[in-house]
Design an enzyme around this catalytic site. Structure first.
Site, PDB file in Angstrom:
ATOM      1  N   GLY A  21      52.513 108.690  18.290  1.00 26.23           N
ATOM      2  CA  GLY A  21      52.719 107.449  19.273  1.00 26.23           C
ATOM      3  C   GLY A  21      54.007 107.036  18.956  1.00 26.23           C
ATOM      4  N   GLY A  34      67.403  89.646  20.730  1.00 28.06           N
ATOM      5  CA  GLY A  34      67.645  89.256  19.132  1.00 28.06           C
ATOM      6  C   GLY A  34      66.432  89.119  18.301  1.00 28.06           C
ATOM      7  N   GLY A  35      65.577  90.218  18.819  1.00 26.72           N
ATOM      8  CA  GLY A  35      63.933  90.500  18.063  1.00 26.72           C
ATOM      9  C   GLY A  35      63.972  90.679  17.102  1.00 26.72           C
ATOM     10  N   ILE A  83      63.420  94.960  17.445  1.00 28.05           N
ATOM     11  CA  ILE A  83      64.079  96.207  17.537  1.00 28.05           C
ATOM     12  C   ILE A  83      65.710  95.556  18.171  1.00 28.05           C
ATOM     13  CG2 ILE A  83      64.260  97.293  19.469  1.00 28.05           C
ATOM     14  CD1 ILE A  83      61.259  96.958  19.822  1.00 28.05           C
ATOM     15  N   ARG A  89      58.073  94.016  24.618  1.00 25.61           N
ATOM     16  CA  ARG A  89      57.162  95.129  25.093  1.00 25.61           C
ATOM     17  C   ARG A  89      56.099  95.238  25.683  1.00 25.61           C
ATOM     18  NH1 ARG A  89      57.864 100.127  21.777  1.00 25.61           N
ATOM     19  NH2 ARG A  89      56.188 101.004  22.743  1.00 25.61           N
ATOM     20  N   ALA A 141      51.934  98.223  14.199  1.00 23.42           N
ATOM     21  CA  ALA A 141      51.093  99.686  14.003  1.00 23.42           C
ATOM     22  C   ALA A 141      50.183  99.623  13.050  1.00 23.42           C
ATOM     23  CB  ALA A 141      51.758 100.696  13.036  1.00 23.42           C
ATOM     24  N   HIS A 172      59.140  91.828 -15.393  1.00 23.56           N
ATOM     25  CA  HIS A 172      60.400  91.716 -15.536  1.00 23.56           C
ATOM     26  C   HIS A 172      61.380  92.606 -15.953  1.00 23.56           C
ATOM     27  CE1 HIS A 172      63.484  88.537 -16.602  1.00 23.56           C
ATOM     28  NE2 HIS A 172      64.247  89.216 -17.570  1.00 23.56           N
TER      29      HIS A 172
HETATM   30  P1  NAD Z   1      60.856  90.809  20.444  1.00 26.49           P
HETATM   31  O1  NAD Z   1      59.763  90.041  21.337  1.00 26.49           O
HETATM   32  O2  NAD Z   1      60.726  90.498  18.499  1.00 26.49           O
HETATM   33  O3  NAD Z   1      62.258  89.757  21.355  1.00 26.49           O
HETATM   34  C1  NAD Z   1      62.521  90.268  22.149  1.00 26.49           C
HETATM   35  C2  NAD Z   1      63.900  88.727  22.339  1.00 26.49           C
HETATM   36  O4  NAD Z   1      64.735  89.347  23.197  1.00 26.49           O
HETATM   37  C3  NAD Z   1      63.568  87.514  21.968  1.00 26.49           C
HETATM   38  O5  NAD Z   1      64.663  87.071  21.211  1.00 26.49           O
HETATM   39  C4  NAD Z   1      63.628  86.639  23.345  1.00 26.49           C
HETATM   40  O6  NAD Z   1      63.940  85.733  23.281  1.00 26.49           O
HETATM   41  C5  NAD Z   1      64.833  87.961  23.693  1.00 26.49           C
HETATM   42  N1  NAD Z   1      64.888  87.762  24.781  1.00 26.49           N
HETATM   43  C6  NAD Z   1      63.980  87.605  26.072  1.00 26.49           C
HETATM   44  N2  NAD Z   1      64.377  88.410  27.871  1.00 26.49           N
HETATM   45  C7  NAD Z   1      66.038  88.416  27.342  1.00 26.49           C
HETATM   46  C8  NAD Z   1      66.937  88.241  28.124  1.00 26.49           C
HETATM   47  N3  NAD Z   1      66.852  88.789  29.032  1.00 26.49           N
HETATM   48  N4  NAD Z   1      68.452  87.637  27.388  1.00 26.49           N
HETATM   49  C9  NAD Z   1      68.811  87.894  26.487  1.00 26.49           C
HETATM   50  N5  NAD Z   1      67.470  88.582  25.165  1.00 26.49           N
HETATM   51  C10 NAD Z   1      66.834  87.690  25.393  1.00 26.49           C
HETATM   52  O7  NAD Z   1      61.089  92.167  20.871  1.00 26.49           O
HETATM   53  P2  NAD Z   1      61.274  93.562  20.163  1.00 26.49           P
HETATM   54  O8  NAD Z   1      62.361  93.863  19.858  1.00 26.49           O
HETATM   55  O9  NAD Z   1      62.316  94.201  21.955  1.00 26.49           O
HETATM   56  O10 NAD Z   1      60.334  94.155  19.834  1.00 26.49           O
HETATM   57  C11 NAD Z   1      58.839  94.202  20.381  1.00 26.49           C
HETATM   58  C12 NAD Z   1      57.977  93.810  19.404  1.00 26.49           C
HETATM   59  O11 NAD Z   1      57.949  95.592  19.123  1.00 26.49           O
HETATM   60  C13 NAD Z   1      57.673  92.906  18.184  1.00 26.49           C
HETATM   61  O12 NAD Z   1      56.649  92.169  19.067  1.00 26.49           O
HETATM   62  C14 NAD Z   1      56.798  94.416  17.354  1.00 26.49           C
HETATM   63  O13 NAD Z   1      55.628  93.488  17.896  1.00 26.49           O
HETATM   64  C15 NAD Z   1      56.740  95.339  17.929  1.00 26.49           C
HETATM   65  N6  NAD Z   1      57.720  95.857  16.784  1.00 26.49           N
HETATM   66  C16 NAD Z   1      57.719  95.673  15.320  1.00 26.49           C
HETATM   67  C17 NAD Z   1      58.783  95.869  14.340  1.00 26.49           C
HETATM   68  C18 NAD Z   1      58.280  96.068  13.162  1.00 26.49           C
HETATM   69  O14 NAD Z   1      57.432  95.927  12.703  1.00 26.49           O
HETATM   70  N7  NAD Z   1      59.520  95.890  11.700  1.00 26.49           N
HETATM   71  C19 NAD Z   1      59.469  97.336  14.667  1.00 26.49           C
HETATM   72  C20 NAD Z   1      60.390  96.875  16.832  1.00 26.49           C
HETATM   73  C21 NAD Z   1      59.089  96.249  16.713  1.00 26.49           C
END
Ligand code: NAD
Length: 480
Positions: A39, A184-185, A187, A276, A325, A449
């Site tokens: 996946g 800025g999330g 990914i 996503r 996951a 420690h």
């Molecule tokens: P996210 O929801 O974490 O971040 C998306 C960001 O994009 C948000 O901050 C949002 O405000 C911004 N945004 C949306 N539209 C926009 C625009 N037009 N212009 C500028 N900014 C905009 O989504 P992601 O980073 O794509 O990740 C998706 C999902 O994948 C996560 O919610 C998470 O569940 C999963 N994921 C998890 C991990 C991990 O566990 N380490 C890693 C990667 C992804």
């Protein structure tokens, strides 16, 4: 083909469900449209990104060695093919392992795209030899584990391979000179970290006024500071992307409307990481009117993950947030337990979340902001890593460990950590919350420690005002 259980989707939710059901003696068919199991997480998500983040971390640690410790290795020389091959080898090894495990457990894997025809029949699309004659499977029970795909808003879909999603970024086709990350999330920041350490000039544009808006601000602050340096001040908050257009053969022009950035700029690559969407379209759900989806496309289900059709369950990203996951994996196992008629419940108090940036951010249970927003009585006790001998020895004193505590019962409600290795440390917090620990359970557990794990104990000691390296006027005695 006829089976007791069919699982649609071979990701960490689907294969966990299929394997457990087979271990419990069920006859199982796993339908997966791709040629191999794993996946998104394994093939184009968690695992390849962690392989690349490992490289990014080594590069940045080598730089720090030179800057802070006087040990230099020189500028990294990156053989991109070898790097890509190594990352692919990690995926291949794990995916082949899953294929082998499916065989050993006698799970029948069918390579096809499945659609519901009625509550007991799937129709299979594809031409693989694993597809049974008649292209149909009839089943007693089904689990939908179809996951999610990157959101790709139409305005950004300009038909250029210069505009990529996380899958494209993980392919590592090249190391572009410049890259704009939109979003800025999780990914955006993880992949931005990878590319910046490989040498790309990365910029980030975010619609909201902060990075990682789901996380507490005190956890994000140390990361934001470090990223400001790594991305050389090119983080544009509160900023809207006006348009994305092709510019010549190899460039993309992006216009910005925001306080930190206004006007047009050209980039070699643009990464879209704006969330996503669940993969619940094209599943033939129109043939099952009792199965409903919500506004975002998540399949509506009850606490036992049962959809509107009694013998059809949904797990993982297709079932709703958080799209992680490990949540899919646990839900998959839970759905199987329900199908088997076992006494079971999925009432998780803590599904940990980890952002694998540098520093990492991890949290479990209630965040301080959620507690504040929902008016939940709470106290936050924090231990700054500057007081940790191990953090000082590593030169990573920006970290913070904090517990969110119910001050009346002293029960732990949540935990947040920022710092290298936070993703490993959070396991203790998830266990503490699941077990209903009180703060004293943590403060009186001997932690080795000098370790970063000690900060979990130290933060708990702060609650009682007994942390050796932090002075906090005492309001409770250790024996009260
Ligand atoms: P996210 O929801 O974490 O971040 C998306 C960001 O994009 C948000 O901050 C949002 O405000 C911004 N945004 C949306 N539209 C926009 C625009 N037009 N212009 C500028 N900014 C905009 O989504 P992601 O980073 O794509 O990740 C998706 C999902 O994948 C996560 O919610 C998470 O569940 C999963 N994921 C998890 C991990 C991990 O566990 N380490 C890693 C990667 C992804």
């Amino acid at each position: 083909m006829q089976t007791q259980l069919v699982v649609i989707g071979g990701g960490p939710g689907g294969y966990a469900a299929a394997f457990l059901a087979a271990d419990e003696g069920m006859e199982v068919v796993l339908v997966e449209a791709e040629g191999r199991l794993g996946g998104t997480c394994l093939l184009r998500g968690c695992i390849p990104s962690k392989a690349l983040l490992h490289v990014a971390r080594v590069v940045s640690e080598a730089e720090e060695m030179e800057q802070d410790w006087g040990v230099s290795f020189g500028k990294p020389d990156i053989e991109i093919e070898k790097l890509r091959d190594r990352k692919n080898k990690v995926i291949d090894t794990l995916s082949a392992g899953l294929g082998g495990l499916a065989k050993k457990r006698k799970v029948t894997v069918v390579k096809a795209f499945a659609k519901f025809l009625d509550p007991h029949t799937l129709i299979l699309e594809g031409d693989d030899e694993s597809i049974p004659v008649g292209n149909k499977i009839t089943f007693e029970q089904a689990i939908i584990a179809t996951g999610s795909t990157p959101a790709f808003p139409r305005a950004f879909d300009i038909g250029s391979d210069r505009v990529i999603d996380s899958t494209g970024a993980l392919m590592l086709t090249d190391i572009p000179e410049t890259m704009l990350v939109i979003g800025g999330g999780y990914i955006g920041l993880e992949m931005g970290t990878v590319y910046a350490n490989l040498g790309t000039k990365v910029s980030v544009v975010e619609l909201q006024d902060g990075l990682l808006m789901g996380a507490d601000r005190d956890l994000v602050r140390p990361l934001a500071r470090r990223l400001k340096t790594l991305f050389e001040d090119r983080i544009f908050l509160n900023t809207k992307v006006g348009s994305v257009t092709k510019s010549g053969e190899n460039k993309v022009e992006v216009t910005f409307e925001g306080p930190a950035k206004f006007g047009a700029e050209q980039y070699d690559r643009v990464l879209i990481s704006v969330g996503r969407v669940p993969s619940t379209r094209n599943l033939g759900l129109e043939n099952l009117p009792s199965i409903q989806t919500d506004q975002r496309g998540f399949i509506i289900h009850d606490e036992s993950l049962r959809t509107g059709v009694e013998n059809i369950f949904v797990i993982g990203d297709a079932a709703g947030e958080p799209m992680l996951a490990h949540k899919a994996n646990h839900e998959g196992r839970h759905a199987v337990e329900v199908i088997l008629g076992h006494a079971t419940t999925f009432d998780k108090r803590a599904i940990p979340a980890v952002v694998f940036t540098d520093p990492e951010i991890a949290w479990a249970g209630l965040t301080a902001e959620e507690a504040q927003r929902d008016g939940i009585t709470h106290e936050v006790v924090a231990y700054p890593w500057a007081a940790s001998g191990r953090a000082q020895a590593l030169g990573r004193t920006e970290g913070l460990t904090k517990w969110i505590v119910d001050p009346d019962t002293e029960r732990i409600l949540g935990c947040g950590i920022v710092g290298p290795g936070a993703g490993e440390l959070i396991a203790e917090a998830a266990l503490a919350i699941e077990m209903g620990c009180v703060v004293r359970d943590i403060s009186e557990t001997v932690h080795a420690h000098p370790t970063l794990g000690e900060t979990m104990m130290n933060a708990a000691e702060v609650f009682y005002g007994t942390a050796t390296e932090v002075y906090k006027p005492r309001k409770k005695t250790a024996n009260s």
